[in-house]
Design a protein around this motif. Structure first.
Motif, PDB file in Angstrom:
ATOM      1  N   THR A  26      34.350  35.552  42.172  1.00  0.00           N
ATOM      2  CA  THR A  26      33.887  36.919  42.423  1.00  0.00           C
ATOM      3  C   THR A  26      34.358  37.889  41.360  1.00  0.00           C
ATOM      4  O   THR A  26      33.892  39.024  41.290  1.00  0.00           O
ATOM      5  CB  THR A  26      34.355  37.420  43.802  1.00  0.00           C
ATOM      6  N   GLY A  27      35.302  37.460  40.539  1.00  0.00           N
ATOM      7  CA  GLY A  27      35.821  38.319  39.488  1.00  0.00           C
ATOM      8  C   GLY A  27      36.926  39.255  39.954  1.00  0.00           C
ATOM      9  O   GLY A  27      37.386  40.107  39.185  1.00  0.00           O
ATOM     10  N   TYR A  28      37.349  39.112  41.192  1.00  0.00           N
ATOM     11  CA  TYR A  28      38.359  40.021  41.741  1.00  0.00           C
ATOM     12  C   TYR A  28      39.696  39.882  41.015  1.00  0.00           C
ATOM     13  O   TYR A  28      40.329  40.891  40.690  1.00  0.00           O
ATOM     14  CB  TYR A  28      38.526  39.766  43.242  1.00  0.00           C
ATOM     15  N   ILE A  29      40.097  38.678  40.711  1.00  0.00           N
ATOM     16  CA  ILE A  29      41.370  38.445  40.007  1.00  0.00           C
ATOM     17  C   ILE A  29      41.332  39.117  38.637  1.00  0.00           C
ATOM     18  O   ILE A  29      42.256  39.841  38.259  1.00  0.00           O
ATOM     19  CB  ILE A  29      41.669  36.935  39.869  1.00  0.00           C
ATOM     20  N   GLU A  30      40.256  38.899  37.893  1.00  0.00           N
ATOM     21  CA  GLU A  30      40.139  39.489  36.556  1.00  0.00           C
ATOM     22  C   GLU A  30      40.097  41.013  36.620  1.00  0.00           C
ATOM     23  O   GLU A  30      40.668  41.692  35.772  1.00  0.00           O
ATOM     24  CB  GLU A  30      38.909  38.934  35.833  1.00  0.00           C
ATOM     25  N   ALA A  31      39.428  41.542  37.636  1.00  0.00           N
ATOM     26  CA  ALA A  31      39.359  43.003  37.785  1.00  0.00           C
ATOM     27  C   ALA A  31      40.744  43.585  38.039  1.00  0.00           C
ATOM     28  O   ALA A  31      41.106  44.622  37.466  1.00  0.00           O
ATOM     29  CB  ALA A  31      38.404  43.374  38.914  1.00  0.00           C
ATOM     30  N   LEU A  32      41.526  42.921  38.874  1.00  0.00           N
ATOM     31  CA  LEU A  32      42.885  43.401  39.142  1.00  0.00           C
ATOM     32  C   LEU A  32      43.762  43.295  37.894  1.00  0.00           C
ATOM     33  O   LEU A  32      44.548  44.205  37.611  1.00  0.00           O
ATOM     34  CB  LEU A  32      43.508  42.624  40.307  1.00  0.00           C
ATOM     35  N   LYS A  33      43.623  42.207  37.156  1.00  0.00           N
ATOM     36  CA  LYS A  33      44.399  42.053  35.924  1.00  0.00           C
ATOM     37  C   LYS A  33      44.035  43.145  34.916  1.00  0.00           C
ATOM     38  O   LYS A  33      44.900  43.669  34.217  1.00  0.00           O
ATOM     39  CB  LYS A  33      44.164  40.674  35.314  1.00  0.00           C
ATOM     40  N   ALA A  34      42.759  43.492  34.861  1.00  0.00           N
ATOM     41  CA  ALA A  34      42.291  44.508  33.913  1.00  0.00           C
ATOM     42  C   ALA A  34      42.804  45.899  34.268  1.00  0.00           C
ATOM     43  O   ALA A  34      42.963  46.743  33.387  1.00  0.00           O
ATOM     44  CB  ALA A  34      40.766  44.509  33.856  1.00  0.00           C
ATOM     45  N   ARG A  36      45.796  46.754  35.285  1.00  0.00           N
ATOM     46  CA  ARG A  36      47.145  46.908  34.715  1.00  0.00           C
ATOM     47  C   ARG A  36      47.946  48.023  35.385  1.00  0.00           C
ATOM     48  O   ARG A  36      48.578  48.840  34.711  1.00  0.00           O
ATOM     49  CB  ARG A  36      47.081  47.139  33.221  1.00  0.00           C
ATOM     50  N   THR A  37      47.888  48.053  36.714  1.00  0.00           N
ATOM     51  CA  THR A  37      48.688  49.024  37.458  1.00  0.00           C
ATOM     52  C   THR A  37      49.669  48.279  38.354  1.00  0.00           C
ATOM     53  O   THR A  37      49.499  47.083  38.613  1.00  0.00           O
ATOM     54  CB  THR A  37      47.802  49.925  38.338  1.00  0.00           C
ATOM     55  N   ILE A  38      50.657  48.996  38.818  1.00  0.00           N
ATOM     56  CA  ILE A  38      51.634  48.402  39.732  1.00  0.00           C
ATOM     57  C   ILE A  38      50.939  47.989  41.026  1.00  0.00           C
ATOM     58  O   ILE A  38      51.219  46.918  41.578  1.00  0.00           O
ATOM     59  CB  ILE A  38      52.795  49.377  40.002  1.00  0.00           C
ATOM     60  N   GLU A  39      50.027  48.825  41.494  1.00  0.00           N
ATOM     61  CA  GLU A  39      49.297  48.512  42.722  1.00  0.00           C
ATOM     62  C   GLU A  39      48.466  47.231  42.549  1.00  0.00           C
ATOM     63  O   GLU A  39      48.446  46.369  43.428  1.00  0.00           O
ATOM     64  CB  GLU A  39      48.382  49.673  43.100  1.00  0.00           C
ATOM     65  N   ALA A  40      47.787  47.097  41.422  1.00  0.00           N
ATOM     66  CA  ALA A  40      46.985  45.905  41.153  1.00  0.00           C
ATOM     67  C   ALA A  40      47.883  44.677  41.069  1.00  0.00           C
ATOM     68  O   ALA A  40      47.522  43.605  41.567  1.00  0.00           O
ATOM     69  CB  ALA A  40      46.180  46.074  39.870  1.00  0.00           C
ATOM     70  N   GLN A  41      49.050  44.817  40.453  1.00  0.00           N
ATOM     71  CA  GLN A  41      49.988  43.698  40.365  1.00  0.00           C
ATOM     72  C   GLN A  41      50.433  43.265  41.764  1.00  0.00           C
ATOM     73  O   GLN A  41      50.536  42.081  42.055  1.00  0.00           O
ATOM     74  CB  GLN A  41      51.200  44.066  39.511  1.00  0.00           C
ATOM     75  N   GLY A  42      50.686  44.236  42.629  1.00  0.00           N
ATOM     76  CA  GLY A  42      51.051  43.922  44.007  1.00  0.00           C
ATOM     77  C   GLY A  42      49.946  43.179  44.735  1.00  0.00           C
ATOM     78  O   GLY A  42      50.204  42.229  45.479  1.00  0.00           O
ATOM     79  N   ARG A  43      48.715  43.593  44.497  1.00  0.00           N
ATOM     80  CA  ARG A  43      47.575  42.901  45.111  1.00  0.00           C
ATOM     81  C   ARG A  43      47.454  41.479  44.594  1.00  0.00           C
ATOM     82  O   ARG A  43      47.171  40.551  45.354  1.00  0.00           O
ATOM     83  CB  ARG A  43      46.288  43.671  44.850  1.00  0.00           C
ATOM     84  N   LEU A  44      47.659  41.298  43.289  1.00  0.00           N
ATOM     85  CA  LEU A  44      47.621  39.948  42.717  1.00  0.00           C
ATOM     86  C   LEU A  44      48.674  39.055  43.358  1.00  0.00           C
ATOM     87  O   LEU A  44      48.404  37.894  43.690  1.00  0.00           O
ATOM     88  CB  LEU A  44      47.824  40.000  41.196  1.00  0.00           C
ATOM     89  N   GLU A  45      49.876  39.586  43.534  1.00  0.00           N
ATOM     90  CA  GLU A  45      50.942  38.813  44.172  1.00  0.00           C
ATOM     91  C   GLU A  45      50.570  38.458  45.606  1.00  0.00           C
ATOM     92  O   GLU A  45      50.827  37.336  46.064  1.00  0.00           O
ATOM     93  CB  GLU A  45      52.252  39.593  44.112  1.00  0.00           C
TER      94      GLU A  45
END
Length: 88
Positions: A26-34, A36-45
């Motif tokens: 779905t591209g969700y992982i790549e979108a979160l990586k792109a 580059r915020t603390i919130e996105a990093q938390g979501r990735l974890e």
């Protein structure tokens, strides 16, 4: 993408593999990586933990389904909420 994932689900792919594939396709992982915020990093974890829990589910329930996995984690989340309310 959804049709292919449905076919994989119907084909008996392990839940962990299906969850990981869904997140990547779905591209969700790549979108979160792109982001580059603390919130996105938390979501990735959190998503990494979801995949980890799904793989643990597969190991203990080799014949388990996605529906059963989702029901199990929903029940665990409900139990956590009840516990938190009791402590508060």
């Amino acid at each position: 993408t959804m049709q292919r994932l449905k076919e994989r689900l119907d084909g008996g792919v392990p839940v962990g593999d299906l969850v990981e594939e869904l997140l990547n396709e779905t591209g969700y992982i790549e979108a979160l990586k792109a982001e580059r915020t603390i919130e996105a990093q938390g979501r990735l974890e959190n998503l990494e933990e979801l995949v980890h829990v799904a793989r643990e589910y597969d190991a203990t329930n080799p014949e388990g389904t996605l529906d059963e996995f989702l029901q199990q984690i929903a029940l665990l989340a409900d139990a956590d909420t009840i516990r938190e309310l009791a402590v508060a």
